[in-house]
Design a protein around this motif. Sequence first.
Motif, PDB file in Angstrom:
ATOM      1  N   LEU A 154       0.815  -1.215   0.000  1.00  0.00           N
ATOM      2  CA  LEU A 154       0.000   0.000   0.000  1.00  0.00           C
ATOM      3  C   LEU A 154       0.849   1.265   0.000  1.00  0.00           C
ATOM      4  CD1 LEU A 154      -2.691  -1.206   2.552  1.00  0.00           C
ATOM      5  CD2 LEU A 154      -3.005  -0.868   0.090  1.00  0.00           C
ATOM      6  N   ALA A 155       1.991   1.230   0.728  1.00  0.00           N
ATOM      7  CA  ALA A 155       2.860   2.406   0.755  1.00  0.00           C
ATOM      8  C   ALA A 155       3.414   2.704  -0.626  1.00  0.00           C
ATOM      9  CB  ALA A 155       4.001   2.177   1.749  1.00  0.00           C
ATOM     10  N   LYS A 156       3.727   1.658  -1.347  1.00  0.00           N
ATOM     11  CA  LYS A 156       4.240   1.854  -2.708  1.00  0.00           C
ATOM     12  C   LYS A 156       3.168   2.472  -3.605  1.00  0.00           C
ATOM     13  CE  LYS A 156       6.389  -0.599  -6.559  1.00  0.00           C
ATOM     14  NZ  LYS A 156       6.884  -1.894  -7.067  1.00  0.00           N
ATOM     15  N   LYS A 157       1.919   2.069  -3.380  1.00  0.00           N
ATOM     16  CA  LYS A 157       0.824   2.549  -4.228  1.00  0.00           C
ATOM     17  C   LYS A 157       0.471   4.002  -3.942  1.00  0.00           C
ATOM     18  CE  LYS A 157      -3.953   1.429  -5.498  1.00  0.00           C
ATOM     19  NZ  LYS A 157      -5.084   0.485  -5.273  1.00  0.00           N
ATOM     20  N   TYR A 158       0.486   4.403  -2.648  1.00  0.00           N
ATOM     21  CA  TYR A 158      -0.021   5.729  -2.276  1.00  0.00           C
ATOM     22  C   TYR A 158       1.054   6.732  -1.861  1.00  0.00           C
ATOM     23  CZ  TYR A 158      -4.626   3.563  -2.319  1.00  0.00           C
ATOM     24  OH  TYR A 158      -5.769   2.922  -2.710  1.00  0.00           O
ATOM     25  N   HIS A 159       2.332   6.385  -1.968  1.00  0.00           N
ATOM     26  CA  HIS A 159       3.367   7.300  -1.513  1.00  0.00           C
ATOM     27  C   HIS A 159       3.278   8.634  -2.273  1.00  0.00           C
ATOM     28  CE1 HIS A 159       7.278   9.080  -0.709  1.00  0.00           C
ATOM     29  NE2 HIS A 159       7.297   8.308   0.373  1.00  0.00           N
ATOM     30  N   PRO A 160       3.370   9.778  -1.566  1.00  0.00           N
ATOM     31  CA  PRO A 160       3.233  11.103  -2.211  1.00  0.00           C
ATOM     32  C   PRO A 160       4.228  11.358  -3.325  1.00  0.00           C
ATOM     33  CG  PRO A 160       3.049  11.302   0.167  1.00  0.00           C
ATOM     34  CD  PRO A 160       3.460   9.884  -0.096  1.00  0.00           C
ATOM     35  N   ASP A 161       5.461  10.855  -3.168  1.00  0.00           N
ATOM     36  CA  ASP A 161       6.443  11.089  -4.230  1.00  0.00           C
ATOM     37  C   ASP A 161       6.075  10.356  -5.513  1.00  0.00           C
ATOM     38  OD1 ASP A 161       7.874  12.741  -2.669  1.00  0.00           O
ATOM     39  OD2 ASP A 161       9.596  11.412  -2.380  1.00  0.00           O
ATOM     40  N   LEU A 162       5.273   9.311  -5.400  1.00  0.00           N
ATOM     41  CA  LEU A 162       4.827   8.579  -6.582  1.00  0.00           C
ATOM     42  C   LEU A 162       3.474   9.078  -7.077  1.00  0.00           C
ATOM     43  CD1 LEU A 162       5.819   4.939  -5.516  1.00  0.00           C
ATOM     44  CD2 LEU A 162       7.136   6.603  -6.833  1.00  0.00           C
ATOM     45  N   PRO A 187       2.471  12.786  -7.111  1.00  0.00           N
ATOM     46  CA  PRO A 187       2.621  14.231  -6.859  1.00  0.00           C
ATOM     47  C   PRO A 187       1.323  14.998  -7.095  1.00  0.00           C
ATOM     48  CG  PRO A 187       3.712  13.584  -8.912  1.00  0.00           C
ATOM     49  CD  PRO A 187       3.320  12.320  -8.224  1.00  0.00           C
ATOM     50  N   GLY A 188       0.974  15.851  -6.106  1.00  0.00           N
ATOM     51  CA  GLY A 188      -0.218  16.694  -6.244  1.00  0.00           C
ATOM     52  C   GLY A 188      -1.522  15.993  -5.927  1.00  0.00           C
ATOM     53  N   ASP A 189      -1.485  14.702  -5.574  1.00  0.00           N
ATOM     54  CA  ASP A 189      -2.707  13.942  -5.289  1.00  0.00           C
ATOM     55  C   ASP A 189      -2.969  13.986  -3.783  1.00  0.00           C
ATOM     56  OD1 ASP A 189      -4.735  12.107  -4.919  1.00  0.00           O
ATOM     57  OD2 ASP A 189      -3.944  10.684  -6.412  1.00  0.00           O
ATOM     58  N   GLU A 203      -5.615  13.151  -2.097  1.00  0.00           N
ATOM     59  CA  GLU A 203      -6.278  11.938  -1.601  1.00  0.00           C
ATOM     60  C   GLU A 203      -5.252  10.847  -1.304  1.00  0.00           C
ATOM     61  OE1 GLU A 203      -9.670   8.689  -3.024  1.00  0.00           O
ATOM     62  OE2 GLU A 203      -9.422  10.582  -4.110  1.00  0.00           O
ATOM     63  N   ALA A 204      -4.261  10.692  -2.218  1.00  0.00           N
ATOM     64  CA  ALA A 204      -3.214   9.704  -1.995  1.00  0.00           C
ATOM     65  C   ALA A 204      -2.367  10.079  -0.789  1.00  0.00           C
ATOM     66  CB  ALA A 204      -2.327   9.595  -3.239  1.00  0.00           C
ATOM     67  N   GLU A 205      -2.161  11.397  -0.583  1.00  0.00           N
ATOM     68  CA  GLU A 205      -1.375  11.887   0.556  1.00  0.00           C
ATOM     69  C   GLU A 205      -2.053  11.517   1.870  1.00  0.00           C
ATOM     70  OE1 GLU A 205      -0.329  16.275   2.297  1.00  0.00           O
ATOM     71  OE2 GLU A 205       0.005  15.941   0.137  1.00  0.00           O
ATOM     72  N   GLU A 206      -3.357  11.761   1.948  1.00  0.00           N
ATOM     73  CA  GLU A 206      -4.105  11.425   3.163  1.00  0.00           C
ATOM     74  C   GLU A 206      -4.166   9.910   3.373  1.00  0.00           C
ATOM     75  OE1 GLU A 206      -5.181  13.504   5.478  1.00  0.00           O
ATOM     76  OE2 GLU A 206      -4.219  15.088   4.288  1.00  0.00           O
ATOM     77  N   ARG A 207      -4.317   9.219   2.289  1.00  0.00           N
ATOM     78  CA  ARG A 207      -4.366   7.747   2.380  1.00  0.00           C
ATOM     79  C   ARG A 207      -3.039   7.212   2.894  1.00  0.00           C
ATOM     80  NH1 ARG A 207      -5.794   3.181   3.129  1.00  0.00           N
ATOM     81  NH2 ARG A 207      -6.511   1.643   1.604  1.00  0.00           N
ATOM     82  N   PHE A 208      -1.933   7.795   2.454  1.00  0.00           N
ATOM     83  CA  PHE A 208      -0.629   7.348   2.906  1.00  0.00           C
ATOM     84  C   PHE A 208      -0.448   7.607   4.400  1.00  0.00           C
ATOM     85  CE2 PHE A 208       3.929   7.883   3.639  1.00  0.00           C
ATOM     86  CZ  PHE A 208       4.410   6.673   3.147  1.00  0.00           C
ATOM     87  N   LYS A 209      -0.898   8.754   4.871  1.00  0.00           N
ATOM     88  CA  LYS A 209      -0.814   9.059   6.307  1.00  0.00           C
ATOM     89  C   LYS A 209      -1.592   8.022   7.115  1.00  0.00           C
ATOM     90  CE  LYS A 209      -0.257  14.108   5.995  1.00  0.00           C
ATOM     91  NZ  LYS A 209      -0.863  15.423   6.342  1.00  0.00           N
ATOM     92  N   GLU A 210      -2.751   7.660   6.597  1.00  0.00           N
ATOM     93  CA  GLU A 210      -3.597   6.685   7.269  1.00  0.00           C
ATOM     94  C   GLU A 210      -2.909   5.316   7.327  1.00  0.00           C
ATOM     95  OE1 GLU A 210      -8.357   5.859   6.999  1.00  0.00           O
ATOM     96  OE2 GLU A 210      -7.204   5.558   5.150  1.00  0.00           O
TER      97      GLU A 210
END
Length: 374
Positions: A28-36, A38-40, A42-49
């Motif tokens: 999941l970290a690979k899928k939602y990481h912010p550097d992968l 950028p600008g998303d 929703e993905a940023e919040e999902r990664f924090k979660e």
Amino acid sequence: MAKRDYYEILGLERGASEEDIKKAYRRLAKKYHPDLNPGDKEAEERFKEINEAYQVLSNPETRAQYDQFGHAGPTGEGFGGFDFGGFGGFDDIFDMFFGGTGFGSRSRRARRGPARGADLEYNLEITFEEAAFGTKKEIELTRMETCPQCNGTGAKSSSGVKTCPVCNGSGEISHTQNTAFGRFVNVTTCNRCHGEGTVIEEPCAKCHGSKKIRRARKISVTIPAGIDNNQVITLRGQGQTGENGGPPGDLHISITVKPHKLFKRKGYDLYCDVPISFTQAALGTELEIPTLNGKIKYTIPEGTQTGTTFRLRNQGIQHLRGSGRGDLYVKVNIEVPKRLNEKQKELLRQFEEITGETEQRRSFFKKMKEVFGV
């Protein structure tokens, strides 16, 4: 808004093992990481979660508390003291993503070490007899070798090799990027020395700094007796020179065997067709049979039929790197004359009258009458 269950966030059951938790987090970290992504947002919040769930469940103590008390924790104040937005403890993830570079740390890469040289391919054509008995051949090929003038340094003199001023001899360049989620260090190969850690101030006049030169070489090759078409002889260490002191590659010689005018080969056995006359087949005779070692005498019995095959033991090919030889199979074919004079025709008619109908022909015509009723 109520928090989601940590197990649900990672897509796991409550009895999941530590390894299952780690695998789920990595995926999941690979899928939602912010550097992968950028600008998303929703993905940023999902990664924090995902990060928050992993930090709690990956620690046996906090996981036990969560399993017992849920999000409230044992004191009703939640899991205080955790920095769920940071990246501590994630080096294993970024090893997978970025080849050993993580957040808040710098992973040094080794400079280019010794590497084995490339293999070479060569096709060698030999005669049928050379394959059967073995031989020695001298081949000529061109390959890259260490420059003899600079001994592979690439410099005009030993003092001409200096530490790279860009990477200071490390062979790599670090690029640091600060993000809202931590510090990311990206390490790349130095483009000045290409990972060598050294640069050449004054190149060698012979190889021009490449450390190698192209040279033509004559190499002696021993062809073992019994070798067959498309088999390969490997000469160790006769390939291209290695890199940075690494071992040379190998030379692979693919054998092509020219066809023989008389023999055909199957494994270690030979096959040969020999024409004989009707008289020789009927009366029997002594034939001269060709072999790889010359002609030999062989007696065929009277009444030999066309297509009969005789086996001559140990007249075939020597076993490759072993004892013994294959056999020679001689197939006799009766030649029917195409042009006969009147005297020959008359003699054959007389022979037919004297011979009469053979048992084989009588049997055939009897079967034909049974089939057609005539």
